[in-house]
Scaffold this active site. Structure first.
Site, PDB file in Angstrom:
ATOM      1  N   CYS A   1      -0.187   6.884   7.463  1.00  0.00           N
ATOM      2  CA  CYS A   1      -1.563   6.388   7.497  1.00  0.00           C
ATOM      3  C   CYS A   1      -2.482   7.481   8.061  1.00  0.00           C
ATOM      4  O   CYS A   1      -2.152   8.122   9.054  1.00  0.00           O
ATOM      5  CB  CYS A   1      -1.613   5.149   8.391  1.00  0.00           C
ATOM      6  SG  CYS A   1      -3.276   4.581   8.771  1.00  0.00           S
TER       7      CYS A   1
ATOM      8  N   ARG B   1       3.963   6.732   2.839  1.00  0.00           N
ATOM      9  CA  ARG B   1       3.150   7.868   3.300  1.00  0.00           C
ATOM     10  C   ARG B   1       2.500   7.512   4.633  1.00  0.00           C
ATOM     11  O   ARG B   1       2.199   6.347   4.883  1.00  0.00           O
ATOM     12  CB  ARG B   1       2.054   8.178   2.271  1.00  0.00           C
ATOM     13  CG  ARG B   1       2.534   8.884   1.021  1.00  0.00           C
ATOM     14  CD  ARG B   1       1.436   8.931  -0.045  1.00  0.00           C
ATOM     15  NE  ARG B   1       1.144   7.592  -0.577  1.00  0.00           N
ATOM     16  CZ  ARG B   1      -0.015   6.967  -0.456  1.00  0.00           C
ATOM     17  NH1 ARG B   1      -1.017   7.542   0.177  1.00  0.00           N
ATOM     18  NH2 ARG B   1      -0.206   5.762  -0.979  1.00  0.00           N
TER      19      ARG B   1
ATOM     20  N   THR C   1       0.814  -1.218   0.000  1.00  0.00           N
ATOM     21  CA  THR C   1       0.000   0.000   0.000  1.00  0.00           C
ATOM     22  C   THR C   1       0.846   1.266   0.000  1.00  0.00           C
ATOM     23  O   THR C   1       0.355   2.351  -0.303  1.00  0.00           O
ATOM     24  CB  THR C   1      -0.900   0.053   1.260  1.00  0.00           C
ATOM     25  OG1 THR C   1      -0.050   0.035   2.408  1.00  0.00           O
ATOM     26  CG2 THR C   1      -1.850  -1.130   1.315  1.00  0.00           C
TER      27      THR C   1
ATOM     28  N   ARG D   1      -6.456  -3.233   9.003  1.00  0.00           N
ATOM     29  CA  ARG D   1      -6.237  -4.657   8.774  1.00  0.00           C
ATOM     30  C   ARG D   1      -4.741  -5.005   8.892  1.00  0.00           C
ATOM     31  O   ARG D   1      -3.880  -4.265   8.425  1.00  0.00           O
ATOM     32  CB  ARG D   1      -6.723  -5.003   7.365  1.00  0.00           C
ATOM     33  CG  ARG D   1      -6.979  -6.463   7.115  1.00  0.00           C
ATOM     34  CD  ARG D   1      -7.812  -6.618   5.853  1.00  0.00           C
ATOM     35  NE  ARG D   1      -7.072  -6.172   4.674  1.00  0.00           N
ATOM     36  CZ  ARG D   1      -6.292  -6.980   3.946  1.00  0.00           C
ATOM     37  NH1 ARG D   1      -6.175  -8.245   4.277  1.00  0.00           N
ATOM     38  NH2 ARG D   1      -5.655  -6.521   2.901  1.00  0.00           N
TER      39      ARG D   1
ATOM     40  N   CYS E   1      -2.134   0.556  15.144  1.00  0.00           N
ATOM     41  CA  CYS E   1      -3.109   0.964  14.126  1.00  0.00           C
ATOM     42  C   CYS E   1      -4.231  -0.074  14.009  1.00  0.00           C
ATOM     43  O   CYS E   1      -3.970  -1.270  13.895  1.00  0.00           O
ATOM     44  CB  CYS E   1      -2.435   1.137  12.776  1.00  0.00           C
ATOM     45  SG  CYS E   1      -3.610   1.650  11.478  1.00  0.00           S
TER      46      CYS E   1
ATOM     47  N   CYS F   1       2.377   2.838   9.393  1.00  0.00           N
ATOM     48  CA  CYS F   1       1.472   2.906  10.538  1.00  0.00           C
ATOM     49  C   CYS F   1       2.252   2.747  11.833  1.00  0.00           C
ATOM     50  O   CYS F   1       3.366   2.248  11.854  1.00  0.00           O
ATOM     51  CB  CYS F   1       0.464   1.761  10.489  1.00  0.00           C
ATOM     52  SG  CYS F   1      -0.717   1.902   9.156  1.00  0.00           S
TER      53      CYS F   1
ATOM     54  N   CYS G   1      -4.211   6.074  11.717  1.00  0.00           N
ATOM     55  CA  CYS G   1      -3.519   6.025  13.016  1.00  0.00           C
ATOM     56  C   CYS G   1      -2.565   7.194  13.222  1.00  0.00           C
ATOM     57  O   CYS G   1      -2.033   7.374  14.305  1.00  0.00           O
ATOM     58  CB  CYS G   1      -2.783   4.701  13.180  1.00  0.00           C
ATOM     59  SG  CYS G   1      -1.389   4.486  12.053  1.00  0.00           S
TER      60      CYS G   1
HETATM   61 ZN   LIG Z   1      -2.412   3.087  10.308  1.00  0.00          ZN
END
Ligand SMILES: [Zn+2]
Length: 318
Positions: free
Chosen positions: A82, A80, A47, A58, A55, A51, A85
């Site tokens: 999240c 990048r 992705t 998933r 977080c 995080c 979170c």
């Molecule tokens: Zn996150």
């Protein structure tokens, strides 16, 4: 989601662990342990998002996770933050600050117990190696030296001449932290600095003059009971022994086994002897009043002769 129980071998962690090791950061990640927030972040390669461990999103596949010590590193690697979170909001620009804060707090509240690095690592959900490194980077000392070296302590000392040679008395605002006897002032001061390598140590500052006076009076036999506050780190056992020594009346002696019995551990005579030998505040904790059962005055960290003379003065003044 059983796949997460398999050995995770994330990329990019060779700087902290051998690549064949299971990264200990996987566990707090998999458990979404918010306690680990602030100790690291992880990026998910599929992705491109990073995080914090807690977080709620998933859980990623283990082979798609990369761990980073700082959010800066994660961004530099093209990830990048999240939006869920908000990993940058937990103070991770300074990596591990939160864990190190917890570790030092734990060391302070468990000052009377032995704490291993492995134990501290579990408390902070970091690998021992990682914790050691972050602790050193942030505090400037390893956890053990932080504990041993008197970091954050401000110590003042005085040396005075007495019938028993030079006496060094060192103290913090809270109590006496070192009492030493010797021939050379230089040696005593050097030993003090060795004992507290991380403390701020100054001559003739802050030492409570009334404490020094009391100790000198005591050496002359003028003040039999020496009841001064003590500020040292020790195990619970050492404290127990030292308190028992303080209850031995002036002018009397006890055998090691007698002290062991007095503290309810009749088989601990050897451990009692060790606690006596490691007493950092002689006279204040009168370890000189413990003698071998077989007779004689026995050894003394500050010289057997000094012990003999101390006991002789007490005998006379009793
Ligand atoms: Zn996150």
């Amino acid at each position: 989601m059983m796949q997460y129980d398999l050995v995770a071998r994330p990329l990019g962690i060779s700087e902290t662990l051998g690549t064949s090791s299971l990264d200990p950061r996987w566990k707090p990640l998999a458990e979404r342990d918010t306690n680990a927030d602030g100790t690291f972040v992880y990026g998910v390669t599929s992705t491109g998002i990073y995080c914090r461990p807690g977080c709620p999103s998933r859980r990623p596949r283990a082979d798609r996770v990369r761990f980073f010590e700082t959010t800066t590193e994660a961004r530099q690697s093209g990830f990048r933050a999240c939006k869920r979170c908000r990993p940058d909001a937990v103070g991770l620009a300074q990596p591990g600050v939160e864990a190190v804060r917890r570790a030092s707090a734990y060391l302070s509240t468990h000052a009377d117990q032995p704490v291993t690095l492995a134990h501290l690592a579990r408390v902070t959900a970091m690998s021992p190696h990682h914790l050691q490194r972050r602790f050193k980077a942030i505090v400037g000392l390893s956890p053990s030296n932080y504990r041993r070296g008197g970091a954050g302590m401000s110590i003042g000392y005085s040396t005075v001449s007495s019938a028993l040679g030079q006496v060094l008395v060192a103290a913090t605002v809270d109590g006496v932290c070192s009492v030493k006897l010797g021939d050379s002032e230089t040696t005593l001061v050097r030993d003090l600095r060795r004992e507290y390598p991380s403390a701020e140590i100054r001559a003739n500052k802050q030492t409570r003059t009334e404490w020094v006076k009391a100790i000198l009076q005591h050496l002359r036999g003028a003040e039999p009971s020496l009841d001064l506050p003590i500020d040292v780190q020790a195990t619970a056992f050492q404290w127990t022994v030292w308190r028992a020594l303080q209850r031995i009346p002036y002018g009397e002696t006890r055998a090691y086994a007698e002290v062991a019995t007095a503290i309810g551990q009749p088989k601990a005579a050897r451990a009692v002897a060790r606690a006596c030998a490691t007493n950092p505040v002689c006279l204040v904790v009168p370890c000189h009043r413990v003698v071998p059962a077989a007779g004689g005055t026995g050894g003394y960290r500050w010289g057997a002769d000094r012990k003999k003379r101390l006991l002789a003065v007490e005998e006379k003044r009793r």
